[in-house]
Design a protein around this motif. Structure first.
Motif, mmCIF file in Angstrom:
data_model
loop_
_atom_site.group_PDB
_atom_site.id
_atom_site.type_symbol
_atom_site.label_atom_id
_atom_site.label_comp_id
_atom_site.label_asym_id
_atom_site.label_seq_id
_atom_site.Cartn_x
_atom_site.Cartn_y
_atom_site.Cartn_z
ATOM 1 N N ASN A 85 0.850 -1.184 0.000
ATOM 2 C CA ASN A 85 0.000 0.000 0.000
ATOM 3 C C ASN A 85 0.890 1.240 0.000
ATOM 4 O O ASN A 85 1.222 1.792 1.041
ATOM 5 N N THR A 86 1.303 1.681 -1.207
ATOM 6 C CA THR A 86 2.229 2.796 -1.322
ATOM 7 C C THR A 86 1.495 4.090 -1.628
ATOM 8 O O THR A 86 0.395 4.073 -2.165
ATOM 9 N N PRO A 87 2.113 5.220 -1.292
ATOM 10 C CA PRO A 87 1.472 6.513 -1.542
ATOM 11 C C PRO A 87 1.360 6.816 -3.029
ATOM 12 O O PRO A 87 1.996 6.175 -3.857
ATOM 13 N N GLY A 88 0.538 7.826 -3.366
ATOM 14 C CA GLY A 88 0.415 8.268 -4.751
ATOM 15 C C GLY A 88 1.739 8.817 -5.260
ATOM 16 O O GLY A 88 2.689 8.996 -4.505
ATOM 17 N N LEU A 89 1.774 9.089 -6.535
ATOM 18 C CA LEU A 89 3.025 9.507 -7.154
ATOM 19 C C LEU A 89 2.797 10.720 -8.039
ATOM 20 O O LEU A 89 1.896 10.715 -8.875
ATOM 21 N N ASP A 90 3.590 11.775 -7.839
ATOM 22 C CA ASP A 90 3.603 12.928 -8.729
ATOM 23 C C ASP A 90 4.727 12.716 -9.732
ATOM 24 O O ASP A 90 5.870 12.468 -9.335
ATOM 25 N N VAL A 91 4.420 12.826 -11.005
ATOM 26 C CA VAL A 91 5.414 12.665 -12.058
ATOM 27 C C VAL A 91 5.478 13.981 -12.829
ATOM 28 O O VAL A 91 4.478 14.419 -13.403
ATOM 29 N N LEU A 139 11.341 27.770 -15.495
ATOM 30 C CA LEU A 139 11.077 26.501 -14.821
ATOM 31 C C LEU A 139 11.538 26.563 -13.367
ATOM 32 O O LEU A 139 10.796 26.181 -12.461
ATOM 33 N N VAL A 140 12.747 27.036 -13.152
ATOM 34 C CA VAL A 140 13.281 27.116 -11.791
ATOM 35 C C VAL A 140 12.379 27.990 -10.921
ATOM 36 O O VAL A 140 12.087 27.652 -9.775
ATOM 37 N N GLN A 141 11.914 29.105 -11.470
ATOM 38 C CA GLN A 141 11.039 29.998 -10.714
ATOM 39 C C GLN A 141 9.677 29.356 -10.427
ATOM 40 O O GLN A 141 9.076 29.604 -9.390
ATOM 41 N N SER A 142 9.180 28.539 -11.350
ATOM 42 C CA SER A 142 7.850 27.941 -11.232
ATOM 43 C C SER A 142 7.840 26.593 -10.520
ATOM 44 O O SER A 142 6.772 26.105 -10.150
ATOM 45 N N LEU A 143 8.992 25.988 -10.353
ATOM 46 C CA LEU A 143 9.037 24.615 -9.842
ATOM 47 C C LEU A 143 8.328 24.418 -8.502
ATOM 48 O O LEU A 143 7.583 23.445 -8.357
ATOM 49 N N PRO A 144 8.482 25.290 -7.529
ATOM 50 C CA PRO A 144 7.743 25.073 -6.274
ATOM 51 C C PRO A 144 6.226 25.000 -6.493
ATOM 52 O O PRO A 144 5.555 24.137 -5.915
ATOM 53 N N ALA A 145 5.684 25.868 -7.335
ATOM 54 C CA ALA A 145 4.239 25.844 -7.606
ATOM 55 C C ALA A 145 3.847 24.588 -8.381
ATOM 56 O O ALA A 145 2.785 24.009 -8.137
ATOM 57 N N ILE A 146 4.706 24.160 -9.310
ATOM 58 C CA ILE A 146 4.435 22.943 -10.082
ATOM 59 C C ILE A 146 4.367 21.742 -9.144
ATOM 60 O O ILE A 146 3.457 20.920 -9.223
ATOM 61 N N VAL A 147 5.332 21.639 -8.258
ATOM 62 C CA VAL A 147 5.382 20.514 -7.316
ATOM 63 C C VAL A 147 4.151 20.507 -6.415
ATOM 64 O O VAL A 147 3.549 19.461 -6.178
ATOM 65 N N LYS A 148 3.738 21.677 -5.926
ATOM 66 C CA LYS A 148 2.607 21.765 -5.006
ATOM 67 C C LYS A 148 1.253 21.595 -5.681
ATOM 68 O O LYS A 148 0.280 21.241 -5.017
ATOM 69 N N TYR A 149 1.156 21.843 -6.989
ATOM 70 C CA TYR A 149 -0.135 21.784 -7.669
ATOM 71 C C TYR A 149 -0.705 20.370 -7.547
ATOM 72 O O TYR A 149 -0.014 19.388 -7.852
ATOM 73 N N PRO A 150 -1.953 20.211 -7.103
ATOM 74 C CA PRO A 150 -2.475 18.893 -6.739
ATOM 75 C C PRO A 150 -3.021 18.031 -7.882
ATOM 76 O O PRO A 150 -3.365 16.877 -7.646
ATOM 77 N N ALA A 151 -3.097 18.560 -9.113
ATOM 78 C CA ALA A 151 -3.747 17.809 -10.195
ATOM 79 C C ALA A 151 -2.824 17.682 -11.414
ATOM 80 O O ALA A 151 -1.867 18.426 -11.561
ATOM 81 N N SER A 152 -3.183 16.747 -12.280
ATOM 82 C CA SER A 152 -2.452 16.579 -13.536
ATOM 83 C C SER A 152 -2.696 17.786 -14.436
ATOM 84 O O SER A 152 -3.740 18.421 -14.383
ATOM 85 N N PHE A 153 -1.692 18.113 -15.269
ATOM 86 C CA PHE A 153 -1.845 19.182 -16.252
ATOM 87 C C PHE A 153 -0.771 19.044 -17.314
ATOM 88 O O PHE A 153 0.202 18.312 -17.134
ATOM 89 N N HIS A 154 -0.953 19.736 -18.419
ATOM 90 C CA HIS A 154 0.155 19.941 -19.348
ATOM 91 C C HIS A 154 0.104 21.367 -19.845
ATOM 92 O O HIS A 154 -0.977 21.957 -19.996
ATOM 93 N N THR A 155 1.284 21.946 -20.014
ATOM 94 C CA THR A 155 1.408 23.343 -20.396
ATOM 95 C C THR A 155 2.628 23.520 -21.278
ATOM 96 O O THR A 155 3.470 22.617 -21.377
ATOM 97 N N THR A 156 2.722 24.690 -21.882
ATOM 98 C CA THR A 156 3.872 25.031 -22.723
ATOM 99 C C THR A 156 4.613 26.198 -22.080
ATOM 100 O O THR A 156 3.971 27.098 -21.529
ATOM 101 N N THR A 157 5.942 26.160 -22.145
ATOM 102 C CA THR A 157 6.714 27.264 -21.585
ATOM 103 C C THR A 157 6.503 28.507 -22.436
ATOM 104 O O THR A 157 6.236 28.429 -23.627
ATOM 105 N N ARG A 158 6.613 29.630 -21.800
ATOM 106 C CA ARG A 158 6.517 30.918 -22.500
ATOM 107 C C ARG A 158 7.802 31.676 -22.228
ATOM 108 O O ARG A 158 8.327 31.648 -21.136
ATOM 109 N N MET A 159 8.274 32.360 -23.259
ATOM 110 C CA MET A 159 9.491 33.151 -23.095
ATOM 111 C C MET A 159 9.130 34.618 -23.094
ATOM 112 O O MET A 159 8.356 35.069 -23.925
#
Length: 160
Positions: A85-91, A139-159
């Protein structure tokens, strides 16, 4: 990363162009920033086995990494002894093609019954050094929010 000078293009004392020096500095910063994150080459591991299928290289590489990660999680939390019985996984997947997303989806489907949150960030295909640097900074600036976000998503980087 090997950086070789391009003859006749603004060489300075070190024999590298300004763009090559910028790239070398960016790669050096990236190596320091990635810390303990493993980087693997799907092509390097699976080209011989599937010479005409990059999607299969990527799917198998994701499956290998998921299996390795799950084994480490099970060992560290003692979950295997508790009936698996292992915990869920964020990928979190960083890629430059939708094939990377498909490969990650294929690999996570093999985790029958496990809660998986799949977060996909698509980078620009074949970016310039400046564009890639901007994407990595974002990415580095957004990574904490990405990790904390509770649901699946896909997005494109913007410059910027």
């Amino acid at each position: 990363v090997a950086v070789a000078p391009v003859e006749g293009e603004g060489e300075e004392d070190d024999g590298m162009t300004a763009q090559q020096r910028e790239f070398a500095a960016s790669m050096s910063s990236l190596r320091r920033a990635r810390g303990g994150v493993r980087m693997i080459s799907a092509r390097g591991k699976y080209l011989e086995r599937f010479p005409t299928s990059p999607l299969r290289w990527k799917s198998h590489a994701f499956q290998d990494e998921l299996a390795r990660t799950l084994a480490a999680i099970s060992t560290s939390c003692g979950c295997a002894a508790a009936g698996g019985n292992t915990p869920g996984l964020d990928v979190i997947v960083l890629g430059d093609s939708l094939g990377d997303l498909v490969a990650a989806q294929t690999a996570t489907k093999s985790l029958h019954g496990r809660d998986v949150v799949l977060k996909f960030i698509k980078f620009k295909e074949a970016p310039s050094v400046v564009e890639l640097t901007k994407q990595l900074i974002g990415l580095v600036q957004s990574l904490p929010a990405i990790v904390k976000y509770p649901a699946s998503f896909h997005t494109t980087t913007r410059m910027g």
